[in-house]
Design a protein around this motif. Structure first.
Motif, PDB file in Angstrom:
ATOM      1  N   TRP A  15       0.818  -1.213   0.000  1.00  0.00           N
ATOM      2  CA  TRP A  15       0.000   0.000   0.000  1.00  0.00           C
ATOM      3  C   TRP A  15       0.852   1.264   0.000  1.00  0.00           C
ATOM      4  CZ3 TRP A  15      -4.902  -0.430  -1.183  1.00  0.00           C
ATOM      5  CH2 TRP A  15      -5.555  -1.652  -0.948  1.00  0.00           C
ATOM      6  N   TYR A  18      -0.178   4.311  -2.200  1.00  0.00           N
ATOM      7  CA  TYR A  18      -1.360   5.017  -1.696  1.00  0.00           C
ATOM      8  C   TYR A  18      -0.992   5.899  -0.504  1.00  0.00           C
ATOM      9  CZ  TYR A  18      -3.920   1.601  -4.507  1.00  0.00           C
ATOM     10  OH  TYR A  18      -4.409   0.825  -5.538  1.00  0.00           O
ATOM     11  N   SER A 125      -8.899  10.628   0.234  1.00  0.00           N
ATOM     12  CA  SER A 125      -9.454   9.644  -0.711  1.00  0.00           C
ATOM     13  C   SER A 125     -10.517   8.736  -0.120  1.00  0.00           C
ATOM     14  CB  SER A 125      -8.357   8.775  -1.343  1.00  0.00           C
ATOM     15  OG  SER A 125      -7.855   7.813  -0.433  1.00  0.00           O
ATOM     16  N   PRO A 148      -7.351   6.646   6.797  1.00  0.00           N
ATOM     17  CA  PRO A 148      -6.975   5.630   5.808  1.00  0.00           C
ATOM     18  C   PRO A 148      -5.484   5.362   5.713  1.00  0.00           C
ATOM     19  CG  PRO A 148      -7.541   7.692   4.728  1.00  0.00           C
ATOM     20  CD  PRO A 148      -7.899   7.862   6.174  1.00  0.00           C
ATOM     21  N   TYR A 238     -15.508   0.657   4.896  1.00  0.00           N
ATOM     22  CA  TYR A 238     -14.729   1.662   4.153  1.00  0.00           C
ATOM     23  C   TYR A 238     -15.677   2.519   3.330  1.00  0.00           C
ATOM     24  CZ  TYR A 238     -11.569   3.801   0.777  1.00  0.00           C
ATOM     25  OH  TYR A 238     -10.898   4.703  -0.013  1.00  0.00           O
ATOM     26  N   PRO A 240     -15.317   5.147   0.379  1.00  0.00           N
ATOM     27  CA  PRO A 240     -14.488   5.910  -0.574  1.00  0.00           C
ATOM     28  C   PRO A 240     -15.059   7.309  -0.768  1.00  0.00           C
ATOM     29  CG  PRO A 240     -15.846   4.299  -1.722  1.00  0.00           C
ATOM     30  CD  PRO A 240     -16.055   4.057  -0.263  1.00  0.00           C
ATOM     31  N   ASN A 245     -10.430   6.177  -8.779  1.00  0.00           N
ATOM     32  CA  ASN A 245      -9.113   6.715  -8.489  1.00  0.00           C
ATOM     33  C   ASN A 245      -8.332   6.748  -9.806  1.00  0.00           C
ATOM     34  OD1 ASN A 245      -6.337   7.007  -7.730  1.00  0.00           O
ATOM     35  ND2 ASN A 245      -6.875   6.310  -5.673  1.00  0.00           N
ATOM     36  N   SER A 251      -8.363  -0.011  -8.619  1.00  0.00           N
ATOM     37  CA  SER A 251      -8.399  -0.109  -7.164  1.00  0.00           C
ATOM     38  C   SER A 251      -9.766   0.295  -6.614  1.00  0.00           C
ATOM     39  CB  SER A 251      -7.313   0.794  -6.557  1.00  0.00           C
ATOM     40  OG  SER A 251      -7.454   0.855  -5.151  1.00  0.00           O
ATOM     41  N   ILE A 253     -10.020   1.735  -3.833  1.00  0.00           N
ATOM     42  CA  ILE A 253      -9.746   2.932  -3.045  1.00  0.00           C
ATOM     43  C   ILE A 253     -10.268   4.159  -3.797  1.00  0.00           C
ATOM     44  CG2 ILE A 253      -7.948   4.378  -2.027  1.00  0.00           C
ATOM     45  CD1 ILE A 253      -8.345   1.730  -0.602  1.00  0.00           C
TER      46      ILE A 253
END
Length: 491
Positions: A15, A18, A125, A148, A238, A240, A245, A251, A253
């Motif tokens: 990760w 990110y 994000s 995050p 989670y 977003p 992205n 992803s 994310i």
């Protein structure tokens, strides 16, 4: 899966890209000049673009006059205001469960947590929402926001199935770092304490060896790391910010509102710094002959008293130009103002918001909700998109809170997944609402109950019926029509 193995690289390297993006966005969000200078010293995205925050180390003196305008944090704040200035409506079928849900919202400061999470998520994000409980603190389940850049998530088909959280604890140094690692899986939460370095997790040690984790030791199971939640759902979700992205297209994310517009932030600070430089250089300065200076003696210098009102004549020829000269530069106000407004519009538009949301295009006159919708159309579209990303995770974590309440605090409720409904995002003025109701009433196109619901959308059916009855009784509209009770006379 168990907790991370001893000696694991940390933060999790998969990760790292990110986290690197989040560090840059976090610096802009913070608005801290030192963090901006530091992050751009480490990550100079465009070496040919010399903004105010990526000066070379050989030019530290120039940073003293560099100014920052928190446009990035303003964008994140606008996003949160649009989403959670009002709490979404939450509904379940069971009355006891509805009452408990309302209690959790009222007592648990859920709206404040959601507002803070939405602002931070817009910058970084996305954001995580965690459900937990602490019997020693309060007798209800707790909702908290998790950043995050301190989470290693595990997704399957774009859905979160597990997450490993961590936080650095007090007592850490530049060479030794104590970390509390918390892993959420369906039905259980695992806790671990590690002693390592800034880039390595190190070795696991008993939770009792650090004061910030010692109280967890008594709640763990026989394996010394697991807490059973008593439910089958995951206790973290989670959210977003918005998708996709653009840097990581495949992803799950989300993307930051700042993605792609950091150069605009840099340019804005350039213009603002230039504007303030104009003001600094435009201070009136007096150029005076040596004869006007007061001499303090050898080695002590001399000065000019610009407040002195009376001066004696100087012994110098009149043609030597011994007069006082005023030096003052022009301040380019209009050019700088137009530039800052143009950059604000560009940043707002690229982030998905209307200029109206940042105070531009407003003449100060009151406007109707329809006019607000027209001017703020782009912001409303973005808000609608973001509510779509928030609705499902918010409903899920509220369902988890209700389940934990039933399991751990004995609440006699039937935990249900609530229906989450966001409002339209525009607060209409009382005058505008009254005008609308009056027109509908004159047209005979609205009932008393509907008028009450328009005026008080937060009221339930019981309150609406009571208000309708009171209005009909006061106006006499509830009385039977006397004409309809006259007997018919046959002829």
């Amino acid at each position: 899966m168990p907790l991370p193995e001893n000696g694991s690289a940390w933060p999790p390297p998969q990760w790292a890209p990110y986290y690197a993006e989040m560090r840059v966005d976090d610096a802009w969000y913070s608005g801290d000049r030192r963090r901006l200078a530091h992050i751009h010293g480490e990550h100079e995205v465009a070496p040919t673009r010399r903004g105010p925050w990526n000066r070379r180390r050989a030019e530290p003196a120039r940073l003293r006059h560099r100014l920052h305008v928190p446009l990035a944090s303003d964008i994140a704040a606008v996003s949160a205001h649009l989403l959670f200035s009002d709490m979404p409506s939450l509904h379940v079928e069971d009355k006891a469960t509805q009452a408990r849900l309302e209690t959790l919202v009222d007592e648990g400061q859920i709206q404040q947590a959601l507002h803070a999470g939405a602002e931070q998520g817009a910058a970084l994000s996305g954001v995580y929402l965690r459900a937990t409980w602490d019997r020693d603190l309060i007798d209800r389940s707790i909702l908290s926001v998790v950043q995050p850049d301190n989470v290693s998530p595990e997704f399957r088909w774009g859905m979160l199935r597990a997450a490993t959280l961590w936080r650095d604890l007090s007592g850490s140094t530049q060479s030794t770092v104590f970390r509390h690692v918390e892993r959420h899986e369906p039905g259980r939460i695992l806790h671990g304490l590690y002693e390592g370095t800034p880039d390595n997790l190190g070795r696991a040690v008993p939770l009792s060896e650090h004061p910030e984790t010692a109280d967890l030791a008594g709640s763990l199971g026989e394996d010394g790391v697991t807490v059973e939640t008593g439910i089958t759902d995951l206790t973290i979700v989670y959210v977003p910010n918005i998708g996709p992205n653009r840097l990581h297209r495949s992803s799950p994310i989300g993307r930051s509102d700042f993605q792609g517009i950091r150069d605009v932030f840099n340019a804005f600070d350039d213009v603002w710094t230039s504007w303030m430089r104009d003001i600094r250089l435009a201070r009136a300065r007096l150029i005076v002959p040596d004869g006007y200076l007061r001499d303090y003696g050898p080695g002590n210098g001399a000065s000019f008293d610009d407040d002195r009102e009376v001066w004696h004549s100087l012994k110098m020829p009149p043609n030597e130009g011994g007069a006082i000269t005023l030096s003052q530069f022009e301040i380019r106000v209009e050019e700088h103002q137009r530039s800052t407004e143009a950059l604000t519009r560009q940043a707002a538009q690229s982030a998905g918001y209307s200029a109206q949301s940042f105070g531009l295009d407003a003449n100060g006159a009151p406007i109707t909700a329809t006019e607000v919708d027209s001017r703020d159309a782009l912001s409303m579209v973005t808000r609608k998109k973001k509510t779509g990303y928030w609705r499902q995770p918010l409903a899920q974590i509220l369902h988890v809170l209700l389940q934990l309440d039933a399991v751990h605090f004995g609440q006699r409720i039937k935990p249900e997944r609530p229906r989450v409904e966001f409002g339209d995002g525009v607060a209409e003025s009382e005058q505008s609402t009254a005008t609308t109701l009056d027109l509908l009433n004159r047209a005979g196109a609205v009932s008393t109950a509907t008028k009450i619901k328009i005026l008080h959308p937060e009221w339930d059916d019981t309150a609406v019926k009571a208000e309708v009855s009171a209005i009909l009784a006061e106006t006499g509209a509830a009385a039977p029509d006397p004409v309809a009770t006259f007997p018919l006379i046959e002829r």
